[in-house]
Scaffold this motif. Sequence first.
Motif, PDB file in Angstrom:
ATOM      1  N   LYS A  25       0.821  -1.207   0.000  1.00  0.00           N
ATOM      2  CA  LYS A  25       0.000   0.000   0.000  1.00  0.00           C
ATOM      3  C   LYS A  25       0.858   1.262   0.000  1.00  0.00           C
ATOM      4  CE  LYS A  25      -3.573  -2.187   2.805  1.00  0.00           C
ATOM      5  NZ  LYS A  25      -4.223  -2.147   4.129  1.00  0.00           N
ATOM      6  N   TYR A  26       2.008   1.187   0.669  1.00  0.00           N
ATOM      7  CA  TYR A  26       2.884   2.349   0.798  1.00  0.00           C
ATOM      8  C   TYR A  26       4.006   2.345  -0.235  1.00  0.00           C
ATOM      9  CZ  TYR A  26       0.433   2.489   5.215  1.00  0.00           C
ATOM     10  OH  TYR A  26      -0.545   2.517   6.169  1.00  0.00           O
ATOM     11  N   LYS A  27       3.969   1.368  -1.140  1.00  0.00           N
ATOM     12  CA  LYS A  27       4.974   1.220  -2.197  1.00  0.00           C
ATOM     13  C   LYS A  27       6.389   1.186  -1.630  1.00  0.00           C
ATOM     14  CE  LYS A  27       1.924   3.224  -5.538  1.00  0.00           C
ATOM     15  NZ  LYS A  27       1.542   4.378  -6.298  1.00  0.00           N
ATOM     16  N   VAL A  28       6.547   0.361  -0.586  1.00  0.00           N
ATOM     17  CA  VAL A  28       7.832   0.198   0.083  1.00  0.00           C
ATOM     18  C   VAL A  28       8.246  -1.266  -0.034  1.00  0.00           C
ATOM     19  CG1 VAL A  28       8.992   0.278   2.340  1.00  0.00           C
ATOM     20  CG2 VAL A  28       7.347   2.040   1.722  1.00  0.00           C
ATOM     21  N   ILE A  29       9.507  -1.497  -0.369  1.00  0.00           N
ATOM     22  CA  ILE A  29      10.019  -2.869  -0.404  1.00  0.00           C
ATOM     23  C   ILE A  29      10.412  -3.235   1.022  1.00  0.00           C
ATOM     24  CG2 ILE A  29      11.846  -4.384  -1.232  1.00  0.00           C
ATOM     25  CD1 ILE A  29      11.926  -2.677  -3.762  1.00  0.00           C
ATOM     26  N   PRO A  30       9.768  -4.242   1.595  1.00  0.00           N
ATOM     27  CA  PRO A  30      10.067  -4.591   2.986  1.00  0.00           C
ATOM     28  C   PRO A  30      11.409  -5.302   3.125  1.00  0.00           C
ATOM     29  CG  PRO A  30       8.453  -6.093   2.092  1.00  0.00           C
ATOM     30  CD  PRO A  30       8.698  -5.057   1.044  1.00  0.00           C
ATOM     31  N   ILE A  31      12.086  -4.988   4.216  1.00  0.00           N
ATOM     32  CA  ILE A  31      13.294  -5.703   4.594  1.00  0.00           C
ATOM     33  C   ILE A  31      12.931  -6.485   5.843  1.00  0.00           C
ATOM     34  CG2 ILE A  31      15.699  -5.514   5.292  1.00  0.00           C
ATOM     35  CD1 ILE A  31      15.697  -2.756   3.855  1.00  0.00           C
ATOM     36  N   LEU A  32      12.879  -7.805   5.711  1.00  0.00           N
ATOM     37  CA  LEU A  32      12.494  -8.665   6.821  1.00  0.00           C
ATOM     38  C   LEU A  32      13.745  -9.064   7.596  1.00  0.00           C
ATOM     39  CD1 LEU A  32       9.903 -10.914   4.973  1.00  0.00           C
ATOM     40  CD2 LEU A  32       9.487  -8.848   6.303  1.00  0.00           C
ATOM     41  N   HIS A  33      13.765  -8.728   8.877  1.00  0.00           N
ATOM     42  CA  HIS A  33      14.920  -9.003   9.734  1.00  0.00           C
ATOM     43  C   HIS A  33      14.701 -10.303  10.507  1.00  0.00           C
ATOM     44  CE1 HIS A  33      18.375  -8.144  12.242  1.00  0.00           C
ATOM     45  NE2 HIS A  33      17.628  -8.424  13.288  1.00  0.00           N
ATOM     46  N   ILE A  34      15.683 -11.178  10.429  1.00  0.00           N
ATOM     47  CA  ILE A  34      15.629 -12.446  11.163  1.00  0.00           C
ATOM     48  C   ILE A  34      16.673 -12.387  12.266  1.00  0.00           C
ATOM     49  CG2 ILE A  34      15.763 -14.956  10.993  1.00  0.00           C
ATOM     50  CD1 ILE A  34      13.553 -13.699   9.232  1.00  0.00           C
ATOM     51  N   LYS A  35      16.236 -12.578  13.490  1.00  0.00           N
ATOM     52  CA  LYS A  35      17.152 -12.528  14.633  1.00  0.00           C
ATOM     53  C   LYS A  35      18.018 -13.780  14.678  1.00  0.00           C
ATOM     54  CE  LYS A  35      14.103  -9.660  17.372  1.00  0.00           C
ATOM     55  NZ  LYS A  35      13.269  -9.573  18.555  1.00  0.00           N
ATOM     56  N   ASN A  36      19.153 -13.653  15.322  1.00  0.00           N
ATOM     57  CA  ASN A  36      20.130 -14.729  15.377  1.00  0.00           C
ATOM     58  C   ASN A  36      19.594 -15.982  16.062  1.00  0.00           C
ATOM     59  OD1 ASN A  36      22.568 -16.053  17.055  1.00  0.00           O
ATOM     60  ND2 ASN A  36      23.236 -15.374  15.038  1.00  0.00           N
ATOM     61  N   TYR A  37      18.832 -15.820  17.130  1.00  0.00           N
ATOM     62  CA  TYR A  37      18.373 -16.999  17.863  1.00  0.00           C
ATOM     63  C   TYR A  37      17.458 -17.887  17.021  1.00  0.00           C
ATOM     64  CZ  TYR A  37      13.776 -14.961  18.957  1.00  0.00           C
ATOM     65  OH  TYR A  37      12.518 -14.430  18.888  1.00  0.00           O
ATOM     66  N   ILE A  38      16.754 -17.314  16.081  1.00  0.00           N
ATOM     67  CA  ILE A  38      15.886 -18.111  15.207  1.00  0.00           C
ATOM     68  C   ILE A  38      16.736 -18.981  14.286  1.00  0.00           C
ATOM     69  CG2 ILE A  38      14.187 -18.003  13.340  1.00  0.00           C
ATOM     70  CD1 ILE A  38      13.099 -15.479  14.671  1.00  0.00           C
ATOM     71  N   ILE A  39      17.785 -18.380  13.712  1.00  0.00           N
ATOM     72  CA  ILE A  39      18.680 -19.137  12.831  1.00  0.00           C
ATOM     73  C   ILE A  39      19.409 -20.215  13.619  1.00  0.00           C
ATOM     74  CG2 ILE A  39      20.711 -18.961  11.343  1.00  0.00           C
ATOM     75  CD1 ILE A  39      18.251 -17.740  10.117  1.00  0.00           C
ATOM     76  N   GLN A  40      19.812 -19.920  14.843  1.00  0.00           N
ATOM     77  CA  GLN A  40      20.519 -20.913  15.661  1.00  0.00           C
ATOM     78  C   GLN A  40      19.633 -22.116  15.980  1.00  0.00           C
ATOM     79  OE1 GLN A  40      23.766 -20.842  16.275  1.00  0.00           O
ATOM     80  NE2 GLN A  40      23.835 -18.933  15.138  1.00  0.00           N
ATOM     81  N   ARG A  41      18.350 -21.875  16.167  1.00  0.00           N
ATOM     82  CA  ARG A  41      17.445 -22.978  16.510  1.00  0.00           C
ATOM     83  C   ARG A  41      16.944 -23.743  15.286  1.00  0.00           C
ATOM     84  NH1 ARG A  41      16.599 -19.600  20.781  1.00  0.00           N
ATOM     85  NH2 ARG A  41      17.026 -20.559  22.766  1.00  0.00           N
ATOM     86  N   PHE A  42      16.545 -23.022  14.241  1.00  0.00           N
ATOM     87  CA  PHE A  42      15.953 -23.666  13.066  1.00  0.00           C
ATOM     88  C   PHE A  42      16.960 -23.973  11.968  1.00  0.00           C
ATOM     89  CE2 PHE A  42      12.079 -21.330  14.606  1.00  0.00           C
ATOM     90  CZ  PHE A  42      11.403 -22.456  15.021  1.00  0.00           C
ATOM     91  N   GLY A  43      18.069 -23.284  11.948  1.00  0.00           N
ATOM     92  CA  GLY A  43      19.077 -23.509  10.920  1.00  0.00           C
ATOM     93  C   GLY A  43      18.857 -22.615   9.714  1.00  0.00           C
ATOM     94  N   ILE A  44      19.861 -22.579   8.889  1.00  0.00           N
ATOM     95  CA  ILE A  44      19.822 -21.719   7.701  1.00  0.00           C
ATOM     96  C   ILE A  44      18.783 -22.209   6.694  1.00  0.00           C
ATOM     97  CG2 ILE A  44      21.682 -22.897   6.502  1.00  0.00           C
ATOM     98  CD1 ILE A  44      22.534 -20.025   5.568  1.00  0.00           C
ATOM     99  N   GLU A  45      18.450 -23.492   6.737  1.00  0.00           N
ATOM    100  CA  GLU A  45      17.456 -24.028   5.811  1.00  0.00           C
ATOM    101  C   GLU A  45      16.105 -23.354   6.001  1.00  0.00           C
ATOM    102  OE1 GLU A  45      19.206 -26.154   7.947  1.00  0.00           O
ATOM    103  OE2 GLU A  45      20.727 -26.620   6.450  1.00  0.00           O
TER     104      GLU A  45
END
Length: 140
Positions: A25-45
């Motif tokens: 709606k605002y014609k903005v490309i979102p940048i989705l930030h992933i915190k480190n603890y999520i990657i540590q638990r779920f992995g890069i996959e």
Amino acid sequence: MINKQISFSINTYKQAGEVVEELKKYKVIPILHIKNYIIQRFGIEWIISLKKILEKDFPPNSIKFSVDAKSDYGLSINLANNKINFIKLKSDQKILKKIEQICKKNRVLLNQSFRIIDLSNIKNINIKLSKIFLKDRYED
């Protein structure tokens, strides 16, 4: 006016979809930030799968990703090779230069400055985003 780019911290696919839909709606490309603890638990996959699913559901190049790798050099190299747009890494200058060369080859930015808005525990993401963007419009 917004001085820095805004990155939105999310935890789930549903939150990511809501952010992308609302920011259209605002014609903005979102940048989705992933915190480190999520990657540590779920992995890069997990992030690679999330990226592929979102690219199927939304137009190409309509979403960017930012990942906090803390001081995990292997993770940051793996993220750069998988073309995650932005990587945040803490390290000394010697290692940062080497990893920056890998990032440059893959067209990935290292340690980009963002204003991070945490949407991971917010129920009405669209209301929060409308407040942010309406506030920024009136400050112009």
